[in-house]
Design a protein around this motif. Sequence first.
Motif, short mmCIF file in Angstrom:
data_model
loop_
_atom_site.label_atom_id
_atom_site.label_comp_id
_atom_site.label_asym_id
_atom_site.label_seq_id
_atom_site.Cartn_x
_atom_site.Cartn_y
_atom_site.Cartn_z
N GLU A 78 1.83 9.52 -5.71
CA GLU A 78 2.36 10.86 -5.41
C GLU A 78 3.30 11.34 -6.51
O GLU A 78 3.32 12.52 -6.84
CB GLU A 78 3.11 10.84 -4.06
N LYS A 79 4.06 10.43 -7.11
CA LYS A 79 4.95 10.80 -8.20
C LYS A 79 4.19 11.25 -9.43
O LYS A 79 4.68 12.04 -10.22
CB LYS A 79 5.86 9.63 -8.57
N LEU A 80 2.96 10.74 -9.59
CA LEU A 80 2.14 11.09 -10.74
C LEU A 80 1.46 12.45 -10.57
O LEU A 80 1.02 13.04 -11.55
CB LEU A 80 1.09 10.03 -11.00
N THR A 100 0.84 -1.20 0.00
CA THR A 100 0.00 0.00 0.00
C THR A 100 0.87 1.25 0.00
O THR A 100 0.60 2.22 -0.72
CB THR A 100 -0.94 0.00 1.22
N GLU A 101 1.94 1.24 0.79
CA GLU A 101 2.87 2.38 0.83
C GLU A 101 3.54 2.58 -0.53
O GLU A 101 3.70 3.71 -0.99
CB GLU A 101 3.92 2.16 1.92
N LYS A 102 3.93 1.49 -1.18
CA LYS A 102 4.55 1.58 -2.51
C LYS A 102 3.58 2.20 -3.50
O LYS A 102 3.96 3.07 -4.29
CB LYS A 102 4.98 0.19 -2.98
N GLN A 103 2.33 1.77 -3.48
CA GLN A 103 1.33 2.31 -4.40
C GLN A 103 1.07 3.79 -4.10
O GLN A 103 0.90 4.59 -5.02
CB GLN A 103 0.04 1.50 -4.32
N LYS A 104 1.05 4.16 -2.83
CA LYS A 104 0.84 5.56 -2.44
C LYS A 104 1.97 6.43 -2.98
O LYS A 104 1.73 7.50 -3.54
CB LYS A 104 0.76 5.66 -0.91
N LYS A 105 3.21 5.97 -2.84
CA LYS A 105 4.36 6.73 -3.35
C LYS A 105 4.32 6.85 -4.86
O LYS A 105 4.65 7.90 -5.42
CB LYS A 105 5.67 6.08 -2.90
N ALA A 106 3.89 5.80 -5.53
CA ALA A 106 3.79 5.84 -6.99
C ALA A 106 2.74 6.87 -7.43
O ALA A 106 2.95 7.61 -8.40
CB ALA A 106 3.45 4.47 -7.55
#
Length: 177
Positions: free
Chosen positions: A170-172, A162-168
């Motif tokens: 945010e980059k978008l 979930t944290e990885k998806q959240k960071k991805a």
Amino acid sequence: MLYAANPRQLFGRIPMRFSVLMQMRLDRLLGFPGRFRSLEDGLNRVLGLGLGCLRLTEADYLSSHLTEGPQRVVAHLYERQLTLEQLHAAVEISALHSGDHGLEVLGLLRVPLYTQKDRMGGFPNFLSNAFVSTAKCQLLFALKVLNMMPEEKLAEALAAATEKQKKALEKLQPASS
């Protein structure tokens, strides 16, 4: 869900514990084999099996999950533990000869039921993929109730994914000025 106990170690040090099969669909979503037909016919078509000794019955029923959204579907999950040899020879090899292979189904894959030292590699990374319908929920549920992975390890992996998806995401997002 077809799976087998796997005593092997990855890189000679990471216990594999189990091999769980899922499939990659043409739409790049991960899911379990099956169709909107009878379970047996769906598995036979997707996996290219003449199920014979692998025939699933009511005794293999594990759970049902209702999907939310515009198309409400009840997804039934059946499980069958095989030997590692059966999983490979009778299922993975046979799937290559399925009529759907390369058309609707891109192939079978084994779920990595381990977490690497970086706390992201392996299962957490796998969970950050896109899943069809209730497949992710069904996978987590089955791993828990079949005692294939401790509940705290499932929670840690899900939190990392979930944290990885959240960071991805945010980059978008465009930077605010």
